[in-house]
Design an enzyme around this catalytic site. Structure first.
Site, short mmCIF file in Angstrom:
data_model
loop_
_atom_site.label_atom_id
_atom_site.label_comp_id
_atom_site.label_asym_id
_atom_site.label_seq_id
_atom_site.Cartn_x
_atom_site.Cartn_y
_atom_site.Cartn_z
CB CYS A 12 42.02 74.01 39.99
SG CYS A 12 41.37 75.63 39.53
CG HIS A 74 38.75 85.62 40.04
ND1 HIS A 74 38.99 86.05 38.75
CD2 HIS A 74 39.83 84.90 40.41
CE1 HIS A 74 40.17 85.64 38.36
NE2 HIS A 74 40.72 84.94 39.35
CB CYS A 96 35.30 78.47 40.50
SG CYS A 96 35.53 76.83 41.18
CD GLU A 126 37.10 83.42 46.08
OE1 GLU A 126 38.23 83.13 45.62
OE2 GLU A 126 36.55 82.77 46.98
CB CYS A 197 38.61 75.33 46.51
SG CYS A 197 40.20 75.77 45.77
CG ASN A 227 45.97 79.63 43.27
OD1 ASN A 227 46.84 78.83 42.93
ND2 ASN A 227 45.33 80.40 42.38
CB SER A 269 45.42 80.77 37.35
OG SER A 269 46.32 81.35 38.26
O1 0CJ Z 1 39.21 82.71 42.86
C1 0CJ Z 1 39.23 81.67 42.26
C2 0CJ Z 1 37.97 81.10 41.90
C3 0CJ Z 1 40.49 81.00 41.83
C4 0CJ Z 1 40.73 81.11 40.37
C5 0CJ Z 1 42.01 80.50 39.92
O2 0CJ Z 1 43.15 81.11 40.34
P1 0CJ Z 1 43.55 82.62 40.06
O3 0CJ Z 1 45.00 82.73 40.15
O4 0CJ Z 1 42.91 83.09 38.82
O5 0CJ Z 1 42.82 83.40 41.23
P2 0CJ Z 1 43.19 83.67 42.74
O6 0CJ Z 1 43.82 85.03 42.77
O7 0CJ Z 1 41.87 83.70 43.42
O8 0CJ Z 1 44.05 82.61 43.24
FE1 F3S Z 2 37.72 76.98 41.92
FE2 F3S Z 2 39.55 76.56 43.71
FE3 F3S Z 2 40.20 76.56 41.23
S1 F3S Z 2 37.81 77.91 43.88
S2 F3S Z 2 38.84 78.01 40.31
S3 F3S Z 2 38.84 75.09 42.21
S4 F3S Z 2 41.43 77.41 42.84
#
Ligand code: 0CJ
Ligand code: F3S
Length: 313
Positions: A12, A74, A96, A126, A197, A227, A269
């Site tokens: 993303c 995060h 982000c 986060e 998001c 996610n 990610s």
């Molecule tokens: O929390 C975020 C800003 C998402 C970051 C991108 O994904 P990831 O896998 O690093 O983090 P999540 O565990 O929050 O999905």
């Molecule tokens: Fe931001 Fe959503 Fe990616 S909060 S880091 S756009 S998963």
């Protein structure tokens, strides 16, 4: 067996930005780069940067004074930010922008002393970072993880109450939690629906679509990626046998017995190279055709700070 790719999938805008910040910091500063927490929750990305000399730490106290620190995508609490300032660290903030937006709202709520409810998963960085924006009176911010938690909540003044949410939650589950909040506290104020998001929402929509036509789903992502886990859950909820894998190495041949259409997606990610390797491996195991679902590819870009833009390096 045929392979069907979900669309959108993978990186993303927030992840691309966070990775570019670390890449460019390595080029610009000729010093060690420390990253607070994993820059994003993906094993291969973290290993890639480790090999390049990046040091990942769990606590700011592990970083020598006057070093360079990157805050992960995060985000961090106000307390962590203050600690970094106290140590005279140069802060490169890869939070982000969509998380920062929620930080600002929670911080405003804190300044006004409004009791606040945060919907999210306990212990996730986060969530720690966002709850940590409420620094006025810790007793006035409440974490809820489920409808059950909402039922148990006791609030001092339901007429002045705000709510916010984590960005990577299940869209369906959050709908139920938010509507139970609104039912219990009719005066509660918050975002229109929630703070989930665009990337989380769109990847979940794509999984819902693909699960209608596949009999197995592979989600590429690491175990600690919120996610990515939500995508696997959604696949399972729609009745499709779904697995979270870090890479093609995790694929078990027995999963593929009698599978005619295998869906492949990737969390926000997970880098595209992992998707390519999965496709190559499935083809080796006999997959014939490759299709891609219709959908809007994620071409969003979040700009990086000006001082980190580097040309011709
Ligand atoms: O929390 C975020 C800003 C998402 C970051 C991108 O994904 P990831 O896998 O690093 O983090 P999540 O565990 O929050 O999905
Ligand atoms: Fe931001 Fe959503 Fe990616 S909060 S880091 S756009 S998963």
């Amino acid at each position: 067996m045929d392979i069907i790719l979900a669309n959108p999938r993978g990186f993303c805008a927030g992840v691309k930005r966070a990775i570019l910040i670390v890449e460019n910091a390595l080029k610009i500063y000729k010093k060690k780069i420390y990253v607070n927490h994993e820059i994003v929750h993906n094993k291969s990305i973290v290993n890639y940067f480790r090999i390049k000399g990046v040091i990942f730490v769990k606590k700011i106290s592990q970083i020598p004074n006057k070093s360079i620190v990157v805050f992960s995508a995060h985000g961090v609490s106000k307390k962590v930010e203050k600690e970094a300032i106290k140590k005279k660290l140069t802060i490169l903030n890869a939070t982000c922008p969509l998380v920062t937006k929620v930080h600002r709202e929670v911080s405003k709520s804190s300044q006004k002393g409004i009791e606040t409810i945060f919907v999210g998963h306990k212990g996730h960085p986060e969530v720690n970072g966002t709850i940590g924006q409420y620094d006025n009176n810790k007793e006035k911010i409440h974490l809820v993880q489920s409808v059950k938690d909402v039922q148990k909540l006791s609030i001092k003044n339901g007429k002045k109450l705000n709510f916010f949410t984590q960005t990577t939650l299940s869209v369906n589950e959050t709908k139920f939690i938010v509507s139970s909040l609104k039912k219990k506290f009719p005066h509660i104020k918050g975002p229109d629906k929630d703070d989930i998001c665009y990337a989380t929402t769109d990847r979940q929509k794509a999984v819902f679509k693909i699960s209608k036509i596949t009999d197995m789903l592979l989600v590429i992502g690491s175990k600690n990626s919120s996610n990515s886990n939500r995508l696997v859950e959604l696949g399972r909820e729609t009745g499709v046998f779904s697995k979270l894998i870090d890479s093609f190495v995790d694929i078990k041949k027995e999963w593929l017995h009698n599978v005619k259409y295998i869906g492949v997606t990737a969390g926000a990610s997970a880098p595209n190279i992992l998707v390519i390797e999965v496709i190559q491996y499935l083809k080796k195991l006999g997959a014939k055709r490759l299709f891609e679902m219709k959908g809007i590819a994620d071409n969003k870009i979040f700009p990086i700070p000006k001082n980190l833009i580097c040309l011709n390096r």
